[in-house]
Design a protein around this motif. Structure first.
Motif, short mmCIF file in Angstrom:
data_model
loop_
_atom_site.label_atom_id
_atom_site.label_comp_id
_atom_site.label_asym_id
_atom_site.label_seq_id
_atom_site.Cartn_x
_atom_site.Cartn_y
_atom_site.Cartn_z
N CYS A 345 0.90 -1.29 -0.06
CA CYS A 345 -0.13 -0.10 -0.08
C CYS A 345 0.94 1.33 0.13
CB CYS A 345 -0.85 0.10 1.31
SG CYS A 345 -2.25 -1.09 1.26
N ARG A 346 2.07 1.30 0.77
CA ARG A 346 2.74 2.46 1.19
C ARG A 346 4.06 1.98 0.93
NH1 ARG A 346 1.59 7.34 4.91
NH2 ARG A 346 -0.47 6.68 4.47
N SER A 347 5.03 3.00 0.34
CA SER A 347 6.52 2.86 0.17
C SER A 347 7.12 4.20 0.81
CB SER A 347 7.16 2.59 -0.90
OG SER A 347 6.73 1.16 -1.20
N ILE A 348 8.14 4.11 1.43
CA ILE A 348 8.84 5.46 1.96
C ILE A 348 10.25 5.53 1.76
CG2 ILE A 348 9.43 6.73 4.22
CD1 ILE A 348 6.51 6.27 5.23
N THR A 349 10.96 6.40 1.61
CA THR A 349 12.40 6.75 2.01
C THR A 349 12.56 8.23 2.50
OG1 THR A 349 14.62 6.39 0.88
CG2 THR A 349 12.94 8.01 -0.34
N TYR A 350 13.82 8.01 3.16
CA TYR A 350 14.19 9.41 3.84
C TYR A 350 15.47 9.88 3.13
CZ TYR A 350 10.73 8.72 7.36
OH TYR A 350 9.63 8.58 8.14
N LEU A 351 15.71 11.14 2.75
CA LEU A 351 16.89 11.61 2.38
C LEU A 351 17.75 12.44 3.32
CD1 LEU A 351 15.12 13.10 -1.09
CD2 LEU A 351 15.86 10.71 -0.30
N LEU A 352 19.23 12.61 2.90
CA LEU A 352 19.81 13.58 3.83
C LEU A 352 20.45 14.47 2.58
CD1 LEU A 352 22.39 11.43 6.01
CD2 LEU A 352 20.43 12.77 6.74
N VAL A 353 20.03 15.67 2.94
CA VAL A 353 20.18 16.64 1.90
C VAL A 353 21.25 17.75 2.17
CG1 VAL A 353 19.16 18.63 0.40
CG2 VAL A 353 17.70 16.37 1.22
N ASP A 354 22.15 18.12 1.27
CA ASP A 354 23.06 19.11 1.58
C ASP A 354 23.39 19.91 0.58
OD1 ASP A 354 25.05 20.24 3.11
OD2 ASP A 354 26.68 19.09 3.05
N GLY A 355 24.05 21.09 0.48
CA GLY A 355 24.42 22.19 -0.59
C GLY A 355 23.09 23.02 -0.81
N GLU A 356 23.48 23.86 -1.80
CA GLU A 356 22.57 24.82 -2.05
C GLU A 356 21.79 24.59 -3.29
OE1 GLU A 356 21.80 27.35 -0.25
OE2 GLU A 356 23.57 26.64 1.36
N PRO A 357 20.74 25.25 -3.58
CA PRO A 357 19.80 24.88 -4.92
C PRO A 357 20.52 24.87 -5.91
CG PRO A 357 18.68 26.30 -3.68
CD PRO A 357 19.91 26.18 -2.81
N GLY A 358 20.60 23.88 -6.83
CA GLY A 358 21.42 23.89 -8.24
C GLY A 358 22.54 22.97 -7.95
N ASN A 359 22.97 22.95 -6.65
CA ASN A 359 24.26 22.10 -6.16
C ASN A 359 24.06 21.16 -5.17
OD1 ASN A 359 26.96 21.35 -6.55
ND2 ASN A 359 27.71 22.94 -5.13
N ARG A 360 23.09 20.27 -5.19
CA ARG A 360 22.59 19.56 -4.10
C ARG A 360 23.31 18.36 -4.16
NH1 ARG A 360 19.93 22.69 -0.21
NH2 ARG A 360 18.02 23.48 -0.94
N THR A 361 23.66 17.61 -2.72
CA THR A 361 24.05 16.23 -2.63
C THR A 361 22.79 15.68 -1.96
OG1 THR A 361 26.38 16.98 -2.46
CG2 THR A 361 25.63 14.70 -1.49
N ILE A 362 22.50 14.57 -2.58
CA ILE A 362 21.23 13.76 -2.09
C ILE A 362 21.47 12.32 -1.70
CG2 ILE A 362 18.75 13.15 -2.39
CD1 ILE A 362 19.20 16.26 -2.47
N VAL A 363 21.43 11.98 -0.68
CA VAL A 363 21.72 10.80 -0.11
C VAL A 363 20.69 9.78 0.54
CG1 VAL A 363 23.37 8.97 1.00
CG2 VAL A 363 24.19 11.38 0.23
N PRO A 364 20.06 8.99 -0.03
CA PRO A 364 18.91 8.34 0.71
C PRO A 364 19.30 7.60 1.74
CG PRO A 364 18.67 8.20 -1.75
CD PRO A 364 19.89 8.69 -1.51
N ILE A 365 18.69 7.44 2.91
CA ILE A 365 19.09 6.74 4.01
C ILE A 365 19.42 5.32 4.07
CG2 ILE A 365 18.51 6.41 6.40
CD1 ILE A 365 17.69 9.17 7.09
N PRO A 366 18.30 4.53 3.14
CA PRO A 366 18.52 3.27 2.82
C PRO A 366 20.10 2.86 2.34
CG PRO A 366 16.39 3.88 2.34
CD PRO A 366 17.14 5.28 2.46
N ARG A 367 20.70 3.83 1.71
CA ARG A 367 22.05 3.49 1.20
C ARG A 367 23.25 3.41 2.37
NH1 ARG A 367 22.41 7.17 -4.26
NH2 ARG A 367 20.12 6.82 -5.08
N LEU A 368 22.83 3.89 3.42
CA LEU A 368 23.67 4.19 4.42
C LEU A 368 23.29 3.30 5.67
CD1 LEU A 368 23.75 8.05 4.79
CD2 LEU A 368 25.12 6.46 3.64
#
Length: 526
Positions: A345-368
């Motif tokens: 029924c439902r799926s979720i992920t959480y992200l760690l976000v760093d950097g400024e708009p246009g230069n973001r680093t995105i790391v989904p928590i399930p990879r860590l």
């Protein structure tokens, strides 16, 4: 006289059996999408997709796509967490699911999220509206007394309840909506979610400021669940009936000024706005008020555009589109099923976000962190830190909303166990320290409708509509089986079609309770 020799006849070729073009998975129950009568149904797989097929004696056969990836459908079973029994039940088992809601003793899960619809009126008449809200003559608004009793019903079932959502109609139109939030905050209910189209939030800064004040109550929170379907004018006009882009921007800016946390809630329809998913996520990450996005494939009940049940969007389709539209941010395996409800029924992920708009680093928590190891209830591995499992169970839950104390606490507990390689791109200790600013949540939720309803999933539902007569009805049953029409008929006094077959009329239920229909404020046309 010449004797004629017997004529030799050729033996018929042996018939060859032919394999079916599908794999039978299971037998279940559903409803006829036309008359809402409970019917037998079966789940089948073909071409790596999952379909529900059923037959009504009066209206014939129906089939609908229910999951766009059969392999993931089958493997999701290991994420099916044992349910928790509610403290109280409101109905008895008589005819079986889905006719005895609720909750009845056969229901398999408590209410992670309770929904109170405060009215049916709305300042929009959206072409897509599963609640069929707007300017109809069968409208109603609940009273102060009714809201209090509905909240008491929720608390009696849950003890200390995690989240109540005020919805509608458009709940900000109700003259007592701030009082209703106060009623929730004086009870053992931790968090209030206000589900809104944002029109009043865009035009009434004083109202937004009052919401902000209530978000500062110790141990409590108020968060906004804002309709946000995309950026193109066509998207707005075909889903909401008018161009609301300016309203959405002003509403978000006002929420940011008042310190309110917002979830962008997008109804996603095939052929209309599925190409805008990546842009919605990026916009949400960049806006200071937004901490999460919820994508909901359109529920084809109430009002909806013409659609093909065999070519609808499902959760894995949405997740695949997200990866295709932002390939640098997402990959297969970043999303995991929610175990408290039925895991498809439902799926979720959480992200760690760093950097400024246009230069973001995105790391989904399930990879860590190996999320699947902690949320696997079939293999049931013995893991060293049970606290992480408890934290992940709260994060991968229908009660998880960014901006709530529980979600923030469990994110922080989880972050301590994260493992960041050198090429992660984020200073993990700093990210943990600044988690309130750097964490972002994405939810993909496919609610069932009359074409896709499967009682196996319904019996595990943990999102419940709280009704004025003191029931907790699973959300998908409320919108698909006929309970919504039943409530509306009783509350407004105007007959509404598709009342639940063989169900006790709501007027009789109300007559013997303190909710009596005479206290309902008839809303009428606006």
């Amino acid at each position: 006289m010449r004797m004629e020799e017997p004529r030799m006849t050729q033996a018929p070729a042996p018939q060859r059996k032919v394999d079916r073009d599908e794999v039978f998975v299971e037998f279940t129950k559903s409803i006829c999408p036309l008359c809402k009568t409970p019917v037998d149904a079966q789940v089948n797989i073909r071409e790596n997709k999952v379909f529900l097929r059923k037959r009504c004696r009066e209206h014939g056969e129906f089939e609908a796509l229910v999951y766009g990836d059969a392999e993931e459908y089958l493997s999701s079973a290991r994420f099916n967490k044992p349910g928790t029994i509610s403290l109280t039940f409101q109905t008895e088992v008589k005819d079986g699911c889905p006719s005895d809601c609720g909750l009845c003793p056969e229901h398999k899960q408590h209410a992670c999220l309770g929904i109170i619809e405060v009215n049916t009126g709305c300042n929009l008449d959206c072409p897509i509206c599963f609640a069929d809200s707007g300017h109809q003559n069968d409208g109603y608004s609940i009273t102060h007394e009714q809201c209090a009793r509905m909240l008491d019903t929720f608390v009696a079932s849950e003890g200390e309840a995690e989240v109540v959502m005020y919805s509608g109609g458009e709940p900000t139109m109700h003259k007592h909506i701030l009082d209703f939030i106060d009623l929730a905050q004086t009870r053992p209910i931790k968090n209030v979610i206000l589900n809104t189209n944002g029109i009043r939030l865009a035009s009434d800064k004083r109202f937004v400021a009052e919401l902000g004040k209530r978000n500062q109550v110790p141990g409590k929170s108020v968060n906004i669940y804002l309709q946000f379907d995309g950026f193109q004018e066509r998207t707005h006009r075909e889903i909401r009936g008018r161009d609301l882009r300016t309203f959405k921007q002003r509403a978000l800016d006002n929420c940011a000024e008042a310190g309110l946390t917002v979830t962008l809630a997008a109804a996603v329809e095939r052929g209309l706005n599925e190409h805008e998913l990546g842009a919605i996520i990026e916009y949400g990450i960049d806006h200071p008020a937004v901490r999460s996005v919820a994508f909901q494939p359109v529920t084809h009940s109430g009002r909806h555009v013409a659609f093909d049940p065999l070519d609808r969007l499902t959760n894995p389709d949405v997740i695949k589109l997200i990866g295709e539209q932002r390939p640098g941010w997402f990959q297969k395996g970043d999303f995991f099923p929610v175990p408290c409800c039925f895991p498809t029924c439902r799926s979720i992920t959480y992200l760690l976000v760093d950097g400024e708009p246009g230069n973001r680093t995105i790391v989904p928590i399930p990879r860590l962190l190996h999320v699947e190891d902690y949320l696997d209830y079939v293999t049931n591995r013995v893991l060293p830190d049970t606290g992480i499992r408890e934290a992940l169970e709260k994060l991968w839950s229908a009660s998880a909303f960014m901006g709530t104390t529980t979600t923030e606490e469990k994110l922080r507990a989880t972050a301590k166990a994260l493992d960041c390689a050198d090429d992660c791109g984020i200073d993990l200790p700093q990210a943990v320290k600044d988690l309130n600013d750097k964490a972002f949540m994405i939810v993909v939720q496919d609610f069932q409708d009359p074409y896709t309803l499967n009682v196996k999933q319904l019996m595990k539902c943990c999102v419940e509509e709280i009704t004025p007569d003191g029931r907790l009805i699973p959300f998908c049953a409320y919108n698909s089986v006929g309970y919504r029409e039943e409530i509306r008929t009783a509350m407004s006094g105007v007959p509404v079609a598709n009342v639940v077959p063989n169900a006790l009329p709501l007027q009789e239920r109300l007559a013997d309770t303190p909710y009596g229909s005479k206290t309902a404020a008839k809303e009428g046309p606006r």
